[in-house]
Write a protein that holds these residues in place. Structure first.
Motif, PDB file in Angstrom:
ATOM      1  N   UNK A 180       0.822  -1.210   0.000  1.00 24.73           N
ATOM      2  CA  UNK A 180       0.000   0.000   0.000  1.00 24.73           C
ATOM      3  C   UNK A 180       0.859   1.264   0.000  1.00 24.73           C
ATOM      4  N   UNK A 181       2.141   1.115   0.357  1.00 23.19           N
ATOM      5  CA  UNK A 181       3.055   2.268   0.376  1.00 23.19           C
ATOM      6  C   UNK A 181       3.800   2.331  -0.969  1.00 23.19           C
ATOM      7  N   UNK A 182       3.098   2.795  -1.971  1.00 23.35           N
ATOM      8  CA  UNK A 182       3.633   2.812  -3.333  1.00 23.35           C
ATOM      9  C   UNK A 182       4.894   3.659  -3.451  1.00 23.35           C
ATOM     10  N   UNK A 183       4.950   4.757  -2.698  1.00 24.36           N
ATOM     11  CA  UNK A 183       6.108   5.646  -2.813  1.00 24.36           C
ATOM     12  C   UNK A 183       7.376   4.993  -2.269  1.00 24.36           C
ATOM     13  N   UNK A 184       7.242   4.199  -1.207  1.00 28.47           N
ATOM     14  CA  UNK A 184       8.401   3.499  -0.642  1.00 28.47           C
ATOM     15  C   UNK A 184       8.937   2.480  -1.642  1.00 28.47           C
ATOM     16  N   UNK A 185       8.030   1.741  -2.261  1.00 34.44           N
ATOM     17  CA  UNK A 185       8.428   0.732  -3.256  1.00 34.44           C
ATOM     18  C   UNK A 185       9.069   1.407  -4.467  1.00 34.44           C
ATOM     19  N   UNK A 186       8.469   2.507  -4.916  1.00 30.08           N
ATOM     20  CA  UNK A 186       9.004   3.234  -6.079  1.00 30.08           C
ATOM     21  C   UNK A 186      10.409   3.776  -5.787  1.00 30.08           C
ATOM     22  N   UNK A 187      10.615   4.325  -4.588  1.00 28.23           N
ATOM     23  CA  UNK A 187      11.937   4.848  -4.216  1.00 28.23           C
ATOM     24  C   UNK A 187      12.969   3.726  -4.168  1.00 28.23           C
ATOM     25  N   UNK A 188      12.554   2.567  -3.638  1.00 24.90           N
ATOM     26  CA  UNK A 188      13.455   1.425  -3.548  1.00 24.90           C
ATOM     27  C   UNK A 188      13.854   0.939  -4.943  1.00 24.90           C
ATOM     28  N   UNK A 189      12.891   0.873  -5.852  1.00 23.85           N
ATOM     29  CA  UNK A 189      13.178   0.427  -7.214  1.00 23.85           C
ATOM     30  C   UNK A 189      14.018   1.450  -7.968  1.00 23.85           C
TER      31      UNK A 189
END
Length: 395
Positions: A180-189
């Protein structure tokens, strides 16, 4: 009234064990505090020996609720050594229940008292537990530039020199993977792309600093690294969409029927000590974790098996080598396509092409022969697969 009763009964699933675990914590802390004062004039090894025994007793009670009371089925892939070892435990991180999973594996080696954690600095303010985890041998770390390498290295080195048994739990992702934390996943990628690393979809990009410092500080004291991958059943949908893993309260409310754990022991001699090579090694381990927790396209693999079986039956009944070859080739292509869909639900190219060609070929054969078996059945299955794959694109 009935609804109120249901809600009340459901909440008791959590409050009953929580009350016991939290209620006994002050008594445990009093016992430990007394021993801590008495042991100030004793060697550190003696303090840790009884401290580990007390911790094991308390955590055994905690594990009773999380494993026996909930009735969760723990499925372990791999062989856990029977003997105790000094290890670093490296795992993917999805929820607070991950801490308990480490305990579940440790108790199977009679090493529960040796579990120590590397935790985010903010957790040291947890009432009772926060300060105790540090005294038990754990380490608190801050992120990025605020990370104190010297403090962590000094603490772990001192403990290893004192011969303290070590089952050090580290979650290299640094924070929990929450879909649900799309921004965290996007930053990690984005970070992985920037560093030239493979982009992960079901885990976050691991940070190597804490793990490497632990390896460096305790190298001669360690026997192995336990590479653990945890998958909570019910968090992966058929479409490949992830759902948040259960929290500790949800786990106690019996919302997770099974936990799948992949265990791999890596001998300490096989791990590269140089920072650059260690970073690559750690990321490669997380690439394997990423594939383990993906949603397997069982329908696609079943379809592939049906194609191969159909080709084999054609050869057995009529001696048709062409049927056998076609079954093997299209079966293999379908299995490869199912693997791609498992890793990325939008990657339907191979599966769509294979099922599309088969639906046309077998449809024409059915129209010409009028026989339901095998042409009609296979044409129907292939057409259904085409619709299913197109549906995956829009879900």
């Amino acid at each position: 009234m009935l609804l109120s009763l249901v809600v009340h009964t459901y909440s008791l699933r959590y409050w009953f064990p929580a009350t016991i675990m939290l209620g006994t914590a002050p008594a445990y802390m009093l016992s430990w505090g007394t021993w801590r004062l008495l042991s100030t004039v004793l060697p550190a090894r003696m303090y840790h020996k009884l401290d580990d025994r007390l911790y094991s007793m308390y955590q055994s009670m905690v594990l009773f609720f999380f494993e026996n009371y909930t009735g969760v089925e723990i499925i372990i892939y791999g062989d856990i050594p029977k003997n105790k070892e000094n290890v670093i435990y490296v795992s993917n991180h999805q929820c607070t229940a991950d801490w308990i999973i480490a305990d579940m594996l440790a108790i199977r080696q009679s090493a529960l008292g040796h579990v120590r954690y590397v935790l985010k600095d903010g957790l040291k303010w947890l009432p009772l537990y926060g300060w105790y985890f540090s005294q038990h041998g754990g380490a608190y770390v801050k992120r990025s530039a605020k990370f104190s390498e010297l403090a962590m290295k000094k603490k772990l080195f001192t403990q290893s020199q004192s011969g303290v048994p070590m089952y050090l739990v580290i979650f290299p992702e640094g924070t929990r993977y929450n879909p649900e934390l799309k921004n965290v996943i996007a930053d990690s990628q984005a970070f992985a792309t920037k560093e030239g690393l493979a982009v992960l979809k079901h885990t976050l990009t691991p940070r190597m600093k804490a793990s490497h410092i632990a390896l460096e500080a305790m190298g001669g004291h360690l026997d192995a690294v336990y590479d653990v991958t945890v998958a909570y059943e019910g968090t992966l949908e058929v479409s490949g969409q992830r759902k948040p893993a259960p929290s500790m309260p949800e786990f106690l409310c019996k919302e997770c029927p099974r936990v799948h754990i992949h265990f791999d022991r890596v001998d300490i001699k096989e791990i590269p000590p140089e920072p650059l090579f260690f970073r690559r090694w750690l990321h490669e381990r997380f690439e394997i974790k990423d594939r383990f927790v993906m949603a397997v396209d069982w329908i696609g693999f079943g379809y592939a098996a049906a194609i191969a079986f159909g080709g084999f039956m054609g050869y057995k009944r009529k001696g048709s080598v062409m049927s056998l070859m076609a079954g093997l080739v299209f079966g293999w292509l379908s299995a490869y396509g199912a693997y791609n869909v498992s890793y990325d639900p939008k990657d339907i190219k191979v599966s769509l092409l294979t099922s599309g060609v088969l639906s046309l070929v077998m449809g024409m054969r059915y129209k010409k022969s009028g026989k339901l078996m095998p042409a009609g059945i296979m044409a129907g299955l292939s057409l259904l697969m085409v619709f299913r794959l197109l549906l995956l694109l829009v879900v």
